[in-house]
Scaffold this active site. Sequence first.
Site, PDB file in Angstrom:
ATOM      1  N   MET A 155       0.855  -1.206   0.000  1.00  0.00           N
ATOM      2  CA  MET A 155       0.000   0.000   0.000  1.00  0.00           C
ATOM      3  C   MET A 155       0.883   1.246   0.000  1.00  0.00           C
ATOM      4  SD  MET A 155      -3.341   0.594   0.129  1.00  0.00           S
ATOM      5  CE  MET A 155      -4.582   1.625   0.938  1.00  0.00           C
ATOM      6  N   THR A 234       0.596  -6.082 -11.529  1.00  0.00           N
ATOM      7  CA  THR A 234       1.245  -5.008 -12.302  1.00  0.00           C
ATOM      8  C   THR A 234       2.547  -4.609 -11.600  1.00  0.00           C
ATOM      9  OG1 THR A 234      -0.043  -3.353 -11.094  1.00  0.00           O
ATOM     10  CG2 THR A 234      -0.894  -4.004 -13.246  1.00  0.00           C
ATOM     11  N   ARG A 236       5.840  -6.842 -10.193  1.00  0.00           N
ATOM     12  CA  ARG A 236       6.974  -7.506 -10.830  1.00  0.00           C
ATOM     13  C   ARG A 236       6.646  -8.983 -10.941  1.00  0.00           C
ATOM     14  NH1 ARG A 236       8.365  -3.338 -12.489  1.00  0.00           N
ATOM     15  NH2 ARG A 236      10.319  -2.211 -12.177  1.00  0.00           N
ATOM     16  N   GLU A 265      10.374 -12.207 -18.461  1.00  0.00           N
ATOM     17  CA  GLU A 265       9.785 -11.312 -19.462  1.00  0.00           C
ATOM     18  C   GLU A 265      10.711 -11.287 -20.668  1.00  0.00           C
ATOM     19  OE1 GLU A 265       8.836  -7.425 -17.935  1.00  0.00           O
ATOM     20  OE2 GLU A 265       7.528  -8.282 -16.436  1.00  0.00           O
ATOM     21  N   HIS A 284       3.987  -5.574 -20.008  1.00  0.00           N
ATOM     22  CA  HIS A 284       4.611  -4.609 -19.084  1.00  0.00           C
ATOM     23  C   HIS A 284       4.371  -3.167 -19.569  1.00  0.00           C
ATOM     24  CE1 HIS A 284       8.041  -4.238 -15.927  1.00  0.00           C
ATOM     25  NE2 HIS A 284       7.334  -3.130 -15.957  1.00  0.00           N
TER      26      HIS A 284
HETATM   27  C1  DGY Z   1       8.404   0.835 -13.219  1.00  0.00           C
HETATM   28  O1  DGY Z   1       8.345   2.053 -13.221  1.00  0.00           O
HETATM   29  O2  DGY Z   1       8.898   0.204 -12.270  1.00  0.00           O
HETATM   30  C2  DGY Z   1       7.895   0.130 -14.415  1.00  0.00           C
HETATM   31  O3  DGY Z   1       7.552  -1.186 -14.113  1.00  0.00           O
HETATM   32  C3  DGY Z   1       8.918   0.155 -15.531  1.00  0.00           C
HETATM   33  O4  DGY Z   1      10.066  -0.506 -15.122  1.00  0.00           O
END
Ligand code: DGY
Length: 325
Positions: A155, A234, A236, A265, A284
């Site tokens: 958060m 969204t 890693r 990836e 990504h």
């Molecule tokens: C971030 O800003 O961490 C995006 O995933 C691009 O690497």
Amino acid sequence: MPAKVLVTRRQFEDQMDRLRAEADITVLTRPEPATREELLEAVKGVTGIFAHITDRIDADVMDAAGDSLKVIAEFGVGYDNIDTAAANERNIAVGNTPGVLTETTADFAFALIQSAARRLAESDRFVRRGEWKWFDPLDLLGLDINGSTLGIVGMGRIGSSVAKRAAASGMRVIYFNRNRADEEHGAELAGSLDDLLAESDFVTLHCPLTPETQGLISTSQLQKMQNHAVLINTARGPVVDMEALTDALGSGEIAYAALDVTDPEPIPTDHRLLEMENVTLLPHIASATVGTRKKMSEMTVDNILAALRGELPPNCVNSDQINWG
Ligand code: DGY
């Protein structure tokens, strides 16, 4: 002699001009990332590296650059591709781009929650395959957002912005975080990760990748989730054990996943997930809007230019470790 800067991928030209005005820059302009060998060669003698998620910047790369290297500026908020301990030992500042991508990434995560809930990607494929023959009262039924529970893991800025969107859409929001969040937007702190997984209809990941979060969501965590639940990633790829997730989606342990990040990836083209209907796979792109990517580029250049002038980058993740006398 102007300092040398390596930019590891093609970038916005106006930002490259800003760098060019103060440095001798090399931009690896072809679309694909540099190979390991190319990277080790291209960094020789540079003072700054404009780095991307596709570059593993470890001690070997830093040593290949040599004593001239002062700053590694990541184009992104996450910098798990950079060995910060090795940078600390070598007095190299590490910069990143927090803040500018918060709302864009939260928009995207919430879009994935909505599109997973209503099976948009799957329905699009259904139409394209020519399988839409008639209105069907019982096919492609999804989940309601309003009244459902969203569990947010991590958060920080982005998680908190997702909470704001979820609250406005009538969701109950719970979160799991090391500490109580600065901005909760009505979200409740869950007693444990297991509690959050068990109670949530949707789980969205917004933690950084660290040794503690690697494999955070694996078989036993997926078993805690409800059978109708949806997992959104969204953050890693390695935060989720991909094989465990694939098994859980295959066996119906959970209903659906939407992944903007995978491990590795890109996801291999023969991965089992590509054959499955109950997953959305994306390349990504959570921060990929024109405005946000331009701001990220500008911040990355700001971080490099400051270091070239002998100042700490304005967004430096290891400022307490750097001593430039
Ligand atoms: C971030 O800003 O961490 C995006 O995933 C691009 O690497």
